[in-house]
Design an enzyme around this catalytic site. Structure first.
Site, PDB file in Angstrom:
ATOM      1  N   CYS A  40      47.768  41.042  44.506  1.00  0.00           N
ATOM      2  CA  CYS A  40      46.416  41.132  44.769  1.00  0.00           C
ATOM      3  C   CYS A  40      45.964  42.493  44.243  1.00  0.00           C
ATOM      4  O   CYS A  40      45.084  42.924  43.959  1.00  0.00           O
ATOM      5  CB  CYS A  40      45.406  40.580  45.715  1.00  0.00           C
ATOM      6  SG  CYS A  40      46.027  41.673  47.134  1.00  0.00           S
ATOM      7  N   ASP A  92      45.753  45.250  46.261  1.00  0.00           N
ATOM      8  CA  ASP A  92      45.256  45.619  47.624  1.00  0.00           C
ATOM      9  C   ASP A  92      46.153  46.602  48.358  1.00  0.00           C
ATOM     10  O   ASP A  92      47.155  46.553  48.152  1.00  0.00           O
ATOM     11  CB  ASP A  92      44.788  44.679  48.773  1.00  0.00           C
ATOM     12  CG  ASP A  92      43.545  43.779  48.154  1.00  0.00           C
ATOM     13  OD1 ASP A  92      43.011  44.147  47.001  1.00  0.00           O
ATOM     14  OD2 ASP A  92      43.347  42.835  48.919  1.00  0.00           O
ATOM     15  N   CYS A 134      46.931  38.397  53.736  1.00  0.00           N
ATOM     16  CA  CYS A 134      46.306  39.770  54.049  1.00  0.00           C
ATOM     17  C   CYS A 134      46.680  40.141  55.513  1.00  0.00           C
ATOM     18  O   CYS A 134      46.816  41.503  55.631  1.00  0.00           O
ATOM     19  CB  CYS A 134      44.860  39.325  53.716  1.00  0.00           C
ATOM     20  SG  CYS A 134      44.411  38.595  52.491  1.00  0.00           S
ATOM     21  N   CYS A 183      40.342  43.329  50.048  1.00  0.00           N
ATOM     22  CA  CYS A 183      39.455  42.112  50.234  1.00  0.00           C
ATOM     23  C   CYS A 183      38.895  41.969  51.447  1.00  0.00           C
ATOM     24  O   CYS A 183      39.397  43.045  52.426  1.00  0.00           O
ATOM     25  CB  CYS A 183      40.272  40.908  49.890  1.00  0.00           C
ATOM     26  SG  CYS A 183      41.420  40.260  51.291  1.00  0.00           S
TER      27      CYS A 183
HETATM   28 FE1  FES Z   1      44.843  41.000  48.805  1.00  0.00          FE
HETATM   29 FE2  FES Z   1      43.554  40.078  50.646  1.00  0.00          FE
HETATM   30  S1  FES Z   1      43.622  39.530  48.763  1.00  0.00           S
HETATM   31  S2  FES Z   1      45.119  41.428  50.874  1.00  0.00           S
END
Ligand code: FES
Length: 127
Positions: free
Chosen positions: A33, A35, A106, A62
């Site tokens: 993702c 992040d 996550c 997120c």
């Molecule tokens: Fe990437 Fe939550 S979608 S850490």
């Protein structure tokens, strides 16, 4: 879809920000993702061992990544490094009263970030 606790921690995160002169910093990212999470710790030597006296996070991610970052700082504060190393992604998800299955990764980020910060501290403080 999200528990009350997740929404609480996402809208009012605890311990957000950086620690200047942190004793350990852990940075982890999720390649899927994109992040990113950074965990800072301040460690103090007490009678019961090395204790996380202060902990903060900076997260670009997120809602679940923010909520799990906030929760892991609450879980780790005041713990010895040994105890903090045992905090797992399931502990984080449980403390948040569950995460949607698609969001479990996550919580992985938060646990890994904490463990990386501890490893960083330990590598700098080898006796
Ligand atoms: Fe990437 Fe939550 S979608 S850490």
């Amino acid at each position: 879809m999200y528990s009350k606790k997740v929404i609480e921690h996402f809208t009012h995160p605890h311990n957000q920000g950086a620690i200047k002169n942190a004793d350990g910093v852990g940075m982890v990212g999720n390649p899927v993702c994109g992040d990113l999470m950074k965990i800072y710790i301040k460690v103090k030597n007490l009678k019961n061992g090395e204790v996380i006296q202060d902990i903060k996070f900076e997260t670009l991610g997120c809602a679940s990544a923010i909520a799990t970052s906030s929760m892991i700082t609450d879980l780790a504060k005041g713990k010895t490094l040994g105890e903090a190393m045992k905090i797992s992604r399931d502990d984080v998800a449980d403390a948040l009263e569950g995460l949607p299955p698609i969001k479990m990764h996550c919580s992985n980020l938060a646990a890994d970030g904490l463990h990386e910060a501890i490893k960083d501290y330990r590598s700098k403080n080898k006796k």
